[in-house]
Design a protein around this motif. Sequence first.
Motif, PDB file in Angstrom:
ATOM      1  N   MET A   1       0.828  -1.200   0.000  1.00  0.00           N
ATOM      2  CA  MET A   1       0.000   0.000   0.000  1.00  0.00           C
ATOM      3  C   MET A   1       0.869   1.260   0.000  1.00  0.00           C
ATOM      4  O   MET A   1       0.548   2.223  -0.668  1.00  0.00           O
ATOM      5  CB  MET A   1      -0.910  -0.039   1.239  1.00  0.00           C
ATOM      6  CG  MET A   1      -1.950   1.027   1.242  1.00  0.00           C
ATOM      7  SD  MET A   1      -3.108   0.749  -0.101  1.00  0.00           S
ATOM      8  CE  MET A   1      -4.330   1.933   0.268  1.00  0.00           C
ATOM      9  N   LYS A   2       1.962   1.215   0.778  1.00  0.00           N
ATOM     10  CA  LYS A   2       2.860   2.359   0.841  1.00  0.00           C
ATOM     11  C   LYS A   2       3.505   2.607  -0.520  1.00  0.00           C
ATOM     12  O   LYS A   2       3.642   3.749  -0.942  1.00  0.00           O
ATOM     13  CB  LYS A   2       3.922   2.114   1.913  1.00  0.00           C
ATOM     14  CG  LYS A   2       4.815   3.288   2.159  1.00  0.00           C
ATOM     15  CD  LYS A   2       5.775   3.004   3.297  1.00  0.00           C
ATOM     16  CE  LYS A   2       6.644   4.207   3.572  1.00  0.00           C
ATOM     17  NZ  LYS A   2       7.584   3.955   4.667  1.00  0.00           N
ATOM     18  N   ALA A   3       3.874   1.529  -1.203  1.00  0.00           N
ATOM     19  CA  ALA A   3       4.489   1.663  -2.526  1.00  0.00           C
ATOM     20  C   ALA A   3       3.500   2.272  -3.518  1.00  0.00           C
ATOM     21  O   ALA A   3       3.878   3.083  -4.360  1.00  0.00           O
ATOM     22  CB  ALA A   3       4.976   0.308  -3.022  1.00  0.00           C
ATOM     23  N   LEU A   4       2.250   1.914  -3.412  1.00  0.00           N
ATOM     24  CA  LEU A   4       1.219   2.464  -4.284  1.00  0.00           C
ATOM     25  C   LEU A   4       1.045   3.958  -4.043  1.00  0.00           C
ATOM     26  O   LEU A   4       0.913   4.736  -4.996  1.00  0.00           O
ATOM     27  CB  LEU A   4      -0.112   1.737  -4.065  1.00  0.00           C
ATOM     28  CG  LEU A   4      -1.291   2.206  -4.922  1.00  0.00           C
ATOM     29  CD1 LEU A   4      -0.977   2.023  -6.404  1.00  0.00           C
ATOM     30  CD2 LEU A   4      -2.536   1.439  -4.555  1.00  0.00           C
ATOM     31  N   SER A   5       1.094   4.375  -2.793  1.00  0.00           N
ATOM     32  CA  SER A   5       0.988   5.803  -2.463  1.00  0.00           C
ATOM     33  C   SER A   5       2.159   6.583  -3.035  1.00  0.00           C
ATOM     34  O   SER A   5       1.976   7.652  -3.615  1.00  0.00           O
ATOM     35  CB  SER A   5       0.932   5.997  -0.948  1.00  0.00           C
ATOM     36  OG  SER A   5      -0.209   5.387  -0.422  1.00  0.00           O
ATOM     37  N   ILE A   6       3.356   6.055  -2.886  1.00  0.00           N
ATOM     38  CA  ILE A   6       4.541   6.721  -3.407  1.00  0.00           C
ATOM     39  C   ILE A   6       4.491   6.789  -4.927  1.00  0.00           C
ATOM     40  O   ILE A   6       4.779   7.829  -5.517  1.00  0.00           O
ATOM     41  CB  ILE A   6       5.822   6.000  -2.923  1.00  0.00           C
ATOM     42  CG1 ILE A   6       5.976   6.177  -1.416  1.00  0.00           C
ATOM     43  CG2 ILE A   6       7.050   6.511  -3.661  1.00  0.00           C
ATOM     44  CD1 ILE A   6       7.064   5.347  -0.805  1.00  0.00           C
ATOM     45  N   LEU A   7       4.078   5.704  -5.554  1.00  0.00           N
ATOM     46  CA  LEU A   7       3.957   5.681  -7.008  1.00  0.00           C
ATOM     47  C   LEU A   7       2.931   6.703  -7.487  1.00  0.00           C
ATOM     48  O   LEU A   7       3.163   7.409  -8.465  1.00  0.00           O
ATOM     49  CB  LEU A   7       3.569   4.274  -7.481  1.00  0.00           C
ATOM     50  CG  LEU A   7       3.460   4.075  -8.984  1.00  0.00           C
ATOM     51  CD1 LEU A   7       4.803   4.360  -9.651  1.00  0.00           C
ATOM     52  CD2 LEU A   7       3.013   2.664  -9.291  1.00  0.00           C
ATOM     53  N   SER A   8       1.824   6.809  -6.785  1.00  0.00           N
ATOM     54  CA  SER A   8       0.789   7.784  -7.142  1.00  0.00           C
ATOM     55  C   SER A   8       1.319   9.210  -7.022  1.00  0.00           C
ATOM     56  O   SER A   8       1.078  10.040  -7.899  1.00  0.00           O
ATOM     57  CB  SER A   8      -0.433   7.624  -6.244  1.00  0.00           C
ATOM     58  OG  SER A   8      -1.015   6.364  -6.439  1.00  0.00           O
ATOM     59  N   LEU A   9       2.032   9.506  -5.954  1.00  0.00           N
ATOM     60  CA  LEU A   9       2.598  10.836  -5.772  1.00  0.00           C
ATOM     61  C   LEU A   9       3.611  11.166  -6.866  1.00  0.00           C
ATOM     62  O   LEU A   9       3.636  12.284  -7.378  1.00  0.00           O
ATOM     63  CB  LEU A   9       3.255  10.957  -4.396  1.00  0.00           C
ATOM     64  CG  LEU A   9       2.287  11.035  -3.224  1.00  0.00           C
ATOM     65  CD1 LEU A   9       3.060  10.983  -1.906  1.00  0.00           C
ATOM     66  CD2 LEU A   9       1.449  12.284  -3.298  1.00  0.00           C
ATOM     67  N   LEU A  10       4.438  10.206  -7.234  1.00  0.00           N
ATOM     68  CA  LEU A  10       5.408  10.423  -8.300  1.00  0.00           C
ATOM     69  C   LEU A  10       4.718  10.666  -9.636  1.00  0.00           C
ATOM     70  O   LEU A  10       5.139  11.529 -10.410  1.00  0.00           O
ATOM     71  CB  LEU A  10       6.359   9.235  -8.408  1.00  0.00           C
ATOM     72  CG  LEU A  10       7.382   9.098  -7.289  1.00  0.00           C
ATOM     73  CD1 LEU A  10       8.156   7.792  -7.440  1.00  0.00           C
ATOM     74  CD2 LEU A  10       8.324  10.271  -7.278  1.00  0.00           C
ATOM     75  N   LEU A  11       3.657   9.939  -9.894  1.00  0.00           N
ATOM     76  CA  LEU A  11       2.902  10.118 -11.127  1.00  0.00           C
ATOM     77  C   LEU A  11       2.269  11.505 -11.179  1.00  0.00           C
ATOM     78  O   LEU A  11       2.355  12.202 -12.194  1.00  0.00           O
ATOM     79  CB  LEU A  11       1.825   9.044 -11.259  1.00  0.00           C
ATOM     80  CG  LEU A  11       0.942   9.124 -12.501  1.00  0.00           C
ATOM     81  CD1 LEU A  11       1.786   8.967 -13.758  1.00  0.00           C
ATOM     82  CD2 LEU A  11      -0.131   8.074 -12.456  1.00  0.00           C
ATOM     83  N   ILE A  12       1.680  11.932 -10.091  1.00  0.00           N
ATOM     84  CA  ILE A  12       1.070  13.259 -10.024  1.00  0.00           C
ATOM     85  C   ILE A  12       2.133  14.338 -10.204  1.00  0.00           C
ATOM     86  O   ILE A  12       1.939  15.303 -10.942  1.00  0.00           O
ATOM     87  CB  ILE A  12       0.303  13.439  -8.699  1.00  0.00           C
ATOM     88  CG1 ILE A  12      -0.933  12.538  -8.700  1.00  0.00           C
ATOM     89  CG2 ILE A  12      -0.085  14.889  -8.479  1.00  0.00           C
ATOM     90  CD1 ILE A  12      -1.615  12.421  -7.367  1.00  0.00           C
ATOM     91  N   ALA A  13       3.276  14.187  -9.549  1.00  0.00           N
ATOM     92  CA  ALA A  13       4.354  15.167  -9.669  1.00  0.00           C
ATOM     93  C   ALA A  13       4.857  15.240 -11.105  1.00  0.00           C
ATOM     94  O   ALA A  13       5.091  16.327 -11.632  1.00  0.00           O
ATOM     95  CB  ALA A  13       5.493  14.812  -8.718  1.00  0.00           C
ATOM     96  N   THR A  14       4.986  14.092 -11.748  1.00  0.00           N
ATOM     97  CA  THR A  14       5.436  14.071 -13.141  1.00  0.00           C
ATOM     98  C   THR A  14       4.441  14.776 -14.046  1.00  0.00           C
ATOM     99  O   THR A  14       4.835  15.564 -14.910  1.00  0.00           O
ATOM    100  CB  THR A  14       5.639  12.615 -13.608  1.00  0.00           C
ATOM    101  OG1 THR A  14       6.583  11.990 -12.756  1.00  0.00           O
ATOM    102  CG2 THR A  14       6.129  12.558 -15.032  1.00  0.00           C
ATOM    103  N   LEU A  15       3.170  14.517 -13.848  1.00  0.00           N
ATOM    104  CA  LEU A  15       2.151  15.172 -14.663  1.00  0.00           C
ATOM    105  C   LEU A  15       2.158  16.676 -14.446  1.00  0.00           C
ATOM    106  O   LEU A  15       2.002  17.452 -15.393  1.00  0.00           O
ATOM    107  CB  LEU A  15       0.772  14.590 -14.351  1.00  0.00           C
ATOM    108  CG  LEU A  15       0.548  13.161 -14.831  1.00  0.00           C
ATOM    109  CD1 LEU A  15      -0.786  12.649 -14.313  1.00  0.00           C
ATOM    110  CD2 LEU A  15       0.619  13.064 -16.336  1.00  0.00           C
ATOM    111  N   GLN A  16       2.342  17.094 -13.218  1.00  0.00           N
ATOM    112  CA  GLN A  16       2.379  18.526 -12.914  1.00  0.00           C
ATOM    113  C   GLN A  16       3.589  19.189 -13.566  1.00  0.00           C
ATOM    114  O   GLN A  16       3.490  20.288 -14.093  1.00  0.00           O
ATOM    115  CB  GLN A  16       2.417  18.759 -11.403  1.00  0.00           C
ATOM    116  CG  GLN A  16       1.110  18.476 -10.719  1.00  0.00           C
ATOM    117  CD  GLN A  16       0.019  19.428 -11.136  1.00  0.00           C
ATOM    118  OE1 GLN A  16       0.254  20.599 -11.375  1.00  0.00           O
ATOM    119  NE2 GLN A  16      -1.187  18.920 -11.250  1.00  0.00           N
TER     120      GLN A  16
END
Length: 42
Positions: free
Chosen positions: A1-16
């Motif tokens: 679950m923690k890895a999924l949260s980190i992956l989601s944050l990285l994806l959002i940061a990349t899109l931004q």
Amino acid sequence: MKALSILSLLLIATLQLTACNTMQGFGKDVQRGGEAIERGAR
């Protein structure tokens, strides 16, 4: 679950970061985000 949260944050940061073409644009985005938080805190 923690890895999924980190992956989601990285994806959002990349899109931004790809949404704004320059670092100046990124700075303006961050500034507007901070201003929105300040307005919400009042």
